[in-house]
Design a protein around this motif. Sequence first.
Motif, PDB file in Angstrom:
ATOM      1  N   THR A 229      -8.654  -1.205  -7.649  1.00 50.57           N
ATOM      2  CA  THR A 229      -9.199  -2.148  -6.673  1.00 50.57           C
ATOM      3  C   THR A 229      -9.364  -3.535  -7.296  1.00 50.57           C
ATOM      4  O   THR A 229      -9.043  -4.542  -6.677  1.00 50.57           O
TER       5      THR A 229
ATOM      6  N   VAL B  19      -6.577   6.171   5.732  1.00 47.79           N
ATOM      7  CA  VAL B  19      -5.394   5.313   5.630  1.00 47.79           C
ATOM      8  C   VAL B  19      -4.373   5.957   4.698  1.00 47.79           C
ATOM      9  O   VAL B  19      -3.173   6.029   5.008  1.00 47.79           O
TER      10      VAL B  19
ATOM     11  N   ILE C  96       0.846  -1.204   0.000  1.00 43.07           N
ATOM     12  CA  ILE C  96       0.000   0.000   0.000  1.00 43.07           C
ATOM     13  C   ILE C  96       0.877   1.249   0.000  1.00 43.07           C
ATOM     14  O   ILE C  96       0.615   2.202  -0.741  1.00 43.07           O
TER      15      ILE C  96
ATOM     16  N   VAL D 179      -8.845   1.176  -0.028  1.00 42.82           N
ATOM     17  CA  VAL D 179      -8.654   1.470   1.394  1.00 42.82           C
ATOM     18  C   VAL D 179      -9.354   2.795   1.700  1.00 42.82           C
ATOM     19  O   VAL D 179      -9.819   3.479   0.798  1.00 42.82           O
ATOM     20  N   SER D 180      -9.407   3.163   2.973  1.00 42.68           N
ATOM     21  CA  SER D 180     -10.068   4.418   3.330  1.00 42.68           C
ATOM     22  C   SER D 180      -9.151   5.608   3.050  1.00 42.68           C
ATOM     23  O   SER D 180      -7.923   5.481   3.006  1.00 42.68           O
TER      24      SER D 180
ATOM     25  N   ALA E 232      -7.417   6.411  -2.468  1.00 46.79           N
ATOM     26  CA  ALA E 232      -8.051   5.432  -1.584  1.00 46.79           C
ATOM     27  C   ALA E 232      -8.996   4.528  -2.372  1.00 46.79           C
ATOM     28  O   ALA E 232      -8.982   3.298  -2.207  1.00 46.79           O
TER      29      ALA E 232
ATOM     30  N   ARG F  66      -0.760   7.361   5.972  1.00 45.47           N
ATOM     31  CA  ARG F  66       0.455   6.758   5.411  1.00 45.47           C
ATOM     32  C   ARG F  66       1.298   7.770   4.639  1.00 45.47           C
ATOM     33  O   ARG F  66       2.520   7.746   4.724  1.00 45.47           O
TER      34      ARG F  66
END
Length: 158
Positions: free
Chosen positions: A154, A35, A6, A31-32, A26, A39
Amino acid sequence: MKLDEIDKRIIGALQADGRRPYSRIATELGVSESVVRYRAQKLEQAGVLQVVGIADPLRIGFDRMALIGLKVRPGSLDAVCHAITAFPETSYVAAIAGSYDVIVEVVCRDTAHFTEVLTQRLHHVDGVLSTESFLVLEIHKMAYGWGVGEVATTAELA
């Protein structure tokens, strides 16, 4: 800092477009947004990632860009690199292996400015033994999107 998949994909997305919204990254990564934001901030704080606008200096009013190879006195490599990174004209300073010990990229307004940087400042850095300059005539490629690959959607991650 150990990077996971990620982290690498976030870096890749920002290398492709540093203005890409975290929400879009995201969605692409599945992912959200929080996140991605967390990161990215963690990567910046660790010095792994820096998101900046890059311009071709020769197209925005700077007339002289050069690479300068330095030979330095044994034992003075770190001190020389540290001193040169403080020059506002330096955009790249790297200790290297080969004919030179250090390679420096400088961006100057004109020939007089380049001459002053080279002869009045660089040559006076303690530990610099000699220099060789390579004037940049034209930039054909300036890229910073290396090392982490393409951003997967995704569907590709599933």
